[in-house]
Scaffold this motif. Structure first.
Motif, PDB file in Angstrom:
ATOM      1  N   ASN A 229       2.111  15.989 -11.886  1.00 24.99           N
ATOM      2  CA  ASN A 229       0.771  16.332 -11.611  1.00 24.99           C
ATOM      3  C   ASN A 229       0.087  15.212 -10.924  1.00 24.99           C
ATOM      4  OD1 ASN A 229      -2.187  16.343 -12.688  1.00 24.99           O
ATOM      5  ND2 ASN A 229      -1.482  18.299 -12.714  1.00 24.99           N
ATOM      6  N   ASP A 230      -0.713  15.723  -9.747  1.00 19.99           N
ATOM      7  CA  ASP A 230      -1.090  14.671  -8.811  1.00 19.99           C
ATOM      8  C   ASP A 230      -2.422  13.947  -9.420  1.00 19.99           C
ATOM      9  OD1 ASP A 230       0.364  14.799  -6.233  1.00 19.99           O
ATOM     10  OD2 ASP A 230      -0.625  16.836  -6.077  1.00 19.99           O
ATOM     11  N   GLU A 231      -3.133  14.723 -10.132  1.00 18.01           N
ATOM     12  CA  GLU A 231      -4.433  14.156 -10.972  1.00 18.01           C
ATOM     13  C   GLU A 231      -3.804  13.280 -11.907  1.00 18.01           C
ATOM     14  OE1 GLU A 231      -7.954  13.161 -11.263  1.00 18.01           O
ATOM     15  OE2 GLU A 231      -7.452  14.427  -9.842  1.00 18.01           O
ATOM     16  N   ARG A 232      -2.887  13.487 -12.746  1.00 22.51           N
ATOM     17  CA  ARG A 232      -2.283  12.625 -13.625  1.00 22.51           C
ATOM     18  C   ARG A 232      -1.707  11.379 -13.110  1.00 22.51           C
ATOM     19  NH1 ARG A 232       1.190  14.302 -19.063  1.00 22.51           N
ATOM     20  NH2 ARG A 232       1.574  12.127 -19.735  1.00 22.51           N
ATOM     21  N   ALA A 233      -0.922  11.419 -11.951  1.00 21.34           N
ATOM     22  CA  ALA A 233      -0.429  10.338 -11.359  1.00 21.34           C
ATOM     23  C   ALA A 233      -1.438   9.180 -10.621  1.00 21.34           C
ATOM     24  CB  ALA A 233       0.393  10.803  -9.885  1.00 21.34           C
ATOM     25  N   TYR A 234      -2.513  10.113 -10.199  1.00 21.46           N
ATOM     26  CA  TYR A 234      -3.709   9.236  -9.850  1.00 21.46           C
ATOM     27  C   TYR A 234      -4.132   8.545 -10.985  1.00 21.46           C
ATOM     28  CZ  TYR A 234      -8.719   8.223  -8.430  1.00 21.46           C
ATOM     29  OH  TYR A 234      -9.876   7.568  -8.095  1.00 21.46           O
ATOM     30  N   GLU A 235      -4.625   8.941 -12.167  1.00 23.75           N
ATOM     31  CA  GLU A 235      -5.180   8.248 -13.292  1.00 23.75           C
ATOM     32  C   GLU A 235      -4.201   7.318 -13.653  1.00 23.75           C
ATOM     33  OE1 GLU A 235      -8.140   8.435 -14.149  1.00 23.75           O
ATOM     34  OE2 GLU A 235      -8.711  10.404 -13.019  1.00 23.75           O
ATOM     35  N   GLU A 236      -2.904   7.477 -13.802  1.00 21.96           N
ATOM     36  CA  GLU A 236      -1.955   6.492 -14.130  1.00 21.96           C
ATOM     37  C   GLU A 236      -1.845   5.259 -13.137  1.00 21.96           C
ATOM     38  OE1 GLU A 236      -0.590   6.244 -17.029  1.00 21.96           O
ATOM     39  OE2 GLU A 236      -1.002   8.106 -18.154  1.00 21.96           O
ATOM     40  N   CYS A 237      -1.791   5.656 -11.756  1.00 24.46           N
ATOM     41  CA  CYS A 237      -1.685   4.518 -11.101  1.00 24.46           C
ATOM     42  C   CYS A 237      -2.882   3.793 -10.906  1.00 24.46           C
ATOM     43  CB  CYS A 237      -1.471   5.141  -9.616  1.00 24.46           C
ATOM     44  SG  CYS A 237      -0.969   4.106  -8.267  1.00 24.46           S
ATOM     45  N   ARG A 238      -4.196   4.075 -11.270  1.00 24.49           N
ATOM     46  CA  ARG A 238      -5.408   3.323 -11.215  1.00 24.49           C
ATOM     47  C   ARG A 238      -5.086   2.363 -12.392  1.00 24.49           C
ATOM     48  NH1 ARG A 238      -9.776   3.740  -7.466  1.00 24.49           N
ATOM     49  NH2 ARG A 238     -10.974   2.999  -9.484  1.00 24.49           N
ATOM     50  N   LEU A 239      -4.704   2.728 -13.662  1.00 25.31           N
ATOM     51  CA  LEU A 239      -4.518   2.219 -14.618  1.00 25.31           C
ATOM     52  C   LEU A 239      -3.682   1.066 -14.383  1.00 25.31           C
ATOM     53  CD1 LEU A 239      -4.609   4.736 -17.577  1.00 25.31           C
ATOM     54  CD2 LEU A 239      -6.339   3.206 -17.183  1.00 25.31           C
ATOM     55  N   LEU A 240      -2.503   1.406 -13.920  1.00 26.80           N
ATOM     56  CA  LEU A 240      -1.319   0.502 -13.575  1.00 26.80           C
ATOM     57  C   LEU A 240      -1.754  -0.593 -12.606  1.00 26.80           C
ATOM     58  CD1 LEU A 240       1.627   0.383 -14.476  1.00 26.80           C
ATOM     59  CD2 LEU A 240       1.967   1.331 -12.168  1.00 26.80           C
ATOM     60  N   LEU A 241      -2.600  -0.339 -11.634  1.00 24.44           N
ATOM     61  CA  LEU A 241      -3.057  -1.390 -10.820  1.00 24.44           C
ATOM     62  C   LEU A 241      -4.060  -2.272 -11.272  1.00 24.44           C
ATOM     63  CD1 LEU A 241      -3.462   0.963  -7.699  1.00 24.44           C
ATOM     64  CD2 LEU A 241      -1.464  -0.778  -8.048  1.00 24.44           C
ATOM     65  N   ARG A 242      -4.811  -1.750 -12.367  1.00 29.75           N
ATOM     66  CA  ARG A 242      -5.657  -2.644 -12.779  1.00 29.75           C
ATOM     67  C   ARG A 242      -4.719  -3.589 -13.754  1.00 29.75           C
ATOM     68  NH1 ARG A 242      -9.428   1.600 -13.120  1.00 29.75           N
ATOM     69  NH2 ARG A 242      -8.558   2.273 -15.116  1.00 29.75           N
ATOM     70  N   GLN A 243      -4.100  -3.140 -14.483  1.00 26.76           N
ATOM     71  CA  GLN A 243      -3.046  -3.972 -15.352  1.00 26.76           C
ATOM     72  C   GLN A 243      -2.219  -4.883 -14.793  1.00 26.76           C
ATOM     73  OE1 GLN A 243      -0.947  -1.625 -18.138  1.00 26.76           O
ATOM     74  NE2 GLN A 243      -0.038  -3.135 -19.298  1.00 26.76           N
ATOM     75  N   TYR A 244      -1.559  -4.623 -13.613  1.00 31.00           N
ATOM     76  CA  TYR A 244      -0.766  -5.433 -12.714  1.00 31.00           C
ATOM     77  C   TYR A 244      -1.193  -5.549 -11.239  1.00 31.00           C
ATOM     78  CZ  TYR A 244       2.403  -4.296 -16.530  1.00 31.00           C
ATOM     79  OH  TYR A 244       3.034  -4.049 -17.963  1.00 31.00           O
ATOM     80  N   PRO A 245      -2.195  -6.029 -11.067  1.00 27.47           N
ATOM     81  CA  PRO A 245      -2.846  -6.602  -9.574  1.00 27.47           C
ATOM     82  C   PRO A 245      -1.757  -7.183  -8.747  1.00 27.47           C
ATOM     83  CG  PRO A 245      -3.650  -8.154 -11.262  1.00 27.47           C
ATOM     84  CD  PRO A 245      -2.980  -7.325 -12.156  1.00 27.47           C
ATOM     85  N   GLU A 246      -0.571  -7.599  -9.587  1.00 27.55           N
ATOM     86  CA  GLU A 246       0.177  -8.379  -8.507  1.00 27.55           C
ATOM     87  C   GLU A 246       1.430  -7.504  -8.174  1.00 27.55           C
ATOM     88  OE1 GLU A 246       1.546  -9.345 -12.794  1.00 27.55           O
ATOM     89  OE2 GLU A 246      -0.278  -8.648 -11.555  1.00 27.55           O
ATOM     90  N   LEU A 247       1.336  -6.206  -8.426  1.00 33.90           N
ATOM     91  CA  LEU A 247       2.601  -5.191  -8.327  1.00 33.90           C
ATOM     92  C   LEU A 247       2.765  -5.141  -6.785  1.00 33.90           C
ATOM     93  CD1 LEU A 247       3.936  -3.134 -10.073  1.00 33.90           C
ATOM     94  CD2 LEU A 247       2.393  -1.308  -9.108  1.00 33.90           C
ATOM     95  N   LYS A 262      -3.604   8.227  -3.276  1.00 33.73           N
ATOM     96  CA  LYS A 262      -5.133   8.369  -3.373  1.00 33.73           C
ATOM     97  C   LYS A 262      -5.474   6.892  -4.235  1.00 33.73           C
ATOM     98  CE  LYS A 262      -9.006  10.722  -5.098  1.00 33.73           C
ATOM     99  NZ  LYS A 262      -9.343  12.183  -6.005  1.00 33.73           N
ATOM    100  N   ALA A 263      -4.802   6.558  -5.116  1.00 37.57           N
ATOM    101  CA  ALA A 263      -5.034   5.569  -5.783  1.00 37.57           C
ATOM    102  C   ALA A 263      -4.973   4.420  -5.069  1.00 37.57           C
ATOM    103  CB  ALA A 263      -4.219   5.393  -7.215  1.00 37.57           C
ATOM    104  N   LEU A 264      -3.853   4.227  -4.379  1.00 37.12           N
ATOM    105  CA  LEU A 264      -3.420   3.134  -3.611  1.00 37.12           C
ATOM    106  C   LEU A 264      -4.737   2.733  -2.490  1.00 37.12           C
ATOM    107  CD1 LEU A 264       0.321   3.257  -2.985  1.00 37.12           C
ATOM    108  CD2 LEU A 264      -1.004   1.584  -4.370  1.00 37.12           C
ATOM    109  N   GLU A 265      -5.039   4.036  -1.890  1.00 38.98           N
ATOM    110  CA  GLU A 265      -5.708   3.845  -0.843  1.00 38.98           C
ATOM    111  C   GLU A 265      -7.497   3.405  -1.364  1.00 38.98           C
ATOM    112  OE1 GLU A 265      -5.297   7.814   0.555  1.00 38.98           O
ATOM    113  OE2 GLU A 265      -4.541   7.064   2.415  1.00 38.98           O
ATOM    114  N   GLU A 266      -7.707   4.066  -2.533  1.00 43.41           N
ATOM    115  CA  GLU A 266      -9.295   3.694  -2.927  1.00 43.41           C
ATOM    116  C   GLU A 266      -9.073   2.216  -3.555  1.00 43.41           C
ATOM    117  OE1 GLU A 266     -10.268   8.053  -4.774  1.00 43.41           O
ATOM    118  OE2 GLU A 266     -10.025   6.537  -6.158  1.00 43.41           O
TER     119      GLU A 266
END
Length: 339
Positions: A229-247, A262-266
């Motif tokens: 699901n694109d929307e769920r993937a977006y939300e999970e990726c946003r959370l992941l990037l906050r948790q691991y800024p060095e990803l 979308k999460a990566l671009e934003e």
């Protein structure tokens, strides 16, 4: 269409190289009979040649049922279209598509049981779940033939699996990430539709294996299931990037590429994080061209549709199965996107 069809058109639809098409049409040796038949059939359909060398005999249509997950997964939509086109081209297939709410083993098992003994042949993208396995056993015991598509399933009777080697696809993705990232330690994240798909589980295993073997400095910090699901993937990726800024890298095993992109671009992380996904669609094509996705591991849905219909029809008619040509995987980059 005869004025427009080219060797490239034939190769793309047949799922072979242009060199193979050239060998077949010029009747040179070194090509398997099954491949030769496919090329001639494709060239005839496109109007490149006037008549296939084996026109076959008119036969009564065979009714086949295919069960596919519903939703926004572009690859599954492309597969459904390919099944419809292949059936229409043949003329001896009555195709019935059933769309199941994604990742619902109860709905999938229920639909399978309704087809038991009533359908002559079923193609299914099956969740590896006890209810689904039991339903498939009952379908086969009732005399309905079964092939699995895209993702196989364990410990059930089925005639064939039509798809790629998913473990090899995962290894290829790990190899690409390892080569594209700078040498040294780095953190990676995985996204999957659902590990209840054996194909997704096998991709994960292949990915982890090659990291252990060749890239021990790369560590997986998270694996998140997003139900394609694109929307769920977006939300999970946003959370992941906050948790691991060095990803440093992301491998998406299933669908949901648009949400991750979308999460990566934003967050300004697009083109900073190496991103590998699956399937060349209109959306991943755009993301490749923009540089948000670095590579996609692609499989040919038209070839899979053709092989699944061919095999099921042969089984139902009691014909000897022709040797199956494994579905090839291809790494697609911005520089080699097919037309």
């Amino acid at each position: 269409m005869a004025d427009r069809a080219t060797l490239i058109d034939i190769a793309r639809q047949a799922g072979v190289s242009t060199a193979t098409v050239d060998r077949v049409l010029n009747r040179r040796p070194g090509v398997r009979d099954r491949t030769r038949d496919i090329v001639f059939q494709t060239a005839t359909k496109l109007g490149y040649i006037a008549q296939s060398p084996d026109t076959g005999i008119s036969r009564a249509p065979v009714a086949l049922d295919f069960l596919l997950p519903s939703g926004s997964n572009s690859f599954m939509q492309n597969l459904a279209t390919a099944l419809e086109e292949v059936a229409a081209d043949r003329g001896d297939i009555e195709l019935r598509l059933h769309f199941i709410q994604g990742f619902d083993p109860y709905a999938l098992a229920d639909t399978l049981l309704k087809l038991a003994g009533k359908s002559r042949g079923v193609g299914v993208i099956a969740l590896d779940h006890p209810l689904v396995r039991e339903a498939l056993r009952q379908v086969r015991n009732a005399g309905t033939h079964v092939v699995t598509l895209i993702s196989d399933i364990s410990n059930v009777p089925r005639e064939s699996y039509i798809g790629i080697d998913n473990r090899a696809a995962g290894r290829l993705s790990g190899y690409l990430l390892g080569r594209l990232l700078p040498k040294g330690p780095a953190k990676l994240a995985l996204f999957a539709g659902s590990l209840s798909y054996r194909g997704h589980e096998e991709r994960e295993m292949g990915f982890r294996h090659i990291l252990r073997e060749d890239y021990p400095g790369l560590s997986i910090v998270e694996l998140r299931e997003v139900q394609d699901n694109d929307e769920r993937a977006y939300e999970e990726c946003r959370l992941l990037l906050r948790q691991y800024p060095e990803l440093a890298g992301i491998y998406n095993i299933g669908a949901g590429n648009r949400g991750i992109a979308k999460a990566l671009e934003e967050t300004g992380m697009a083109r900073k994080i190496v991103f590998i996904g699956h399937e060349l669609t209109e959306h991943t094509r755009r993301l490749l061209l923009s540089g948000v996705i670095d590579a996609v591991i692609d499989q040919n849905p038209r070839v899979e549709a053709r092989e699944a219909i061919d095999q099921l029809a042969q089984i139902v008619r009691g014909e000897a199965l022709k040797p199956f040509i494994p579905i090839r995987i291809q790494a697609v980059f911005k520089e080699n996107i097919p037309e």
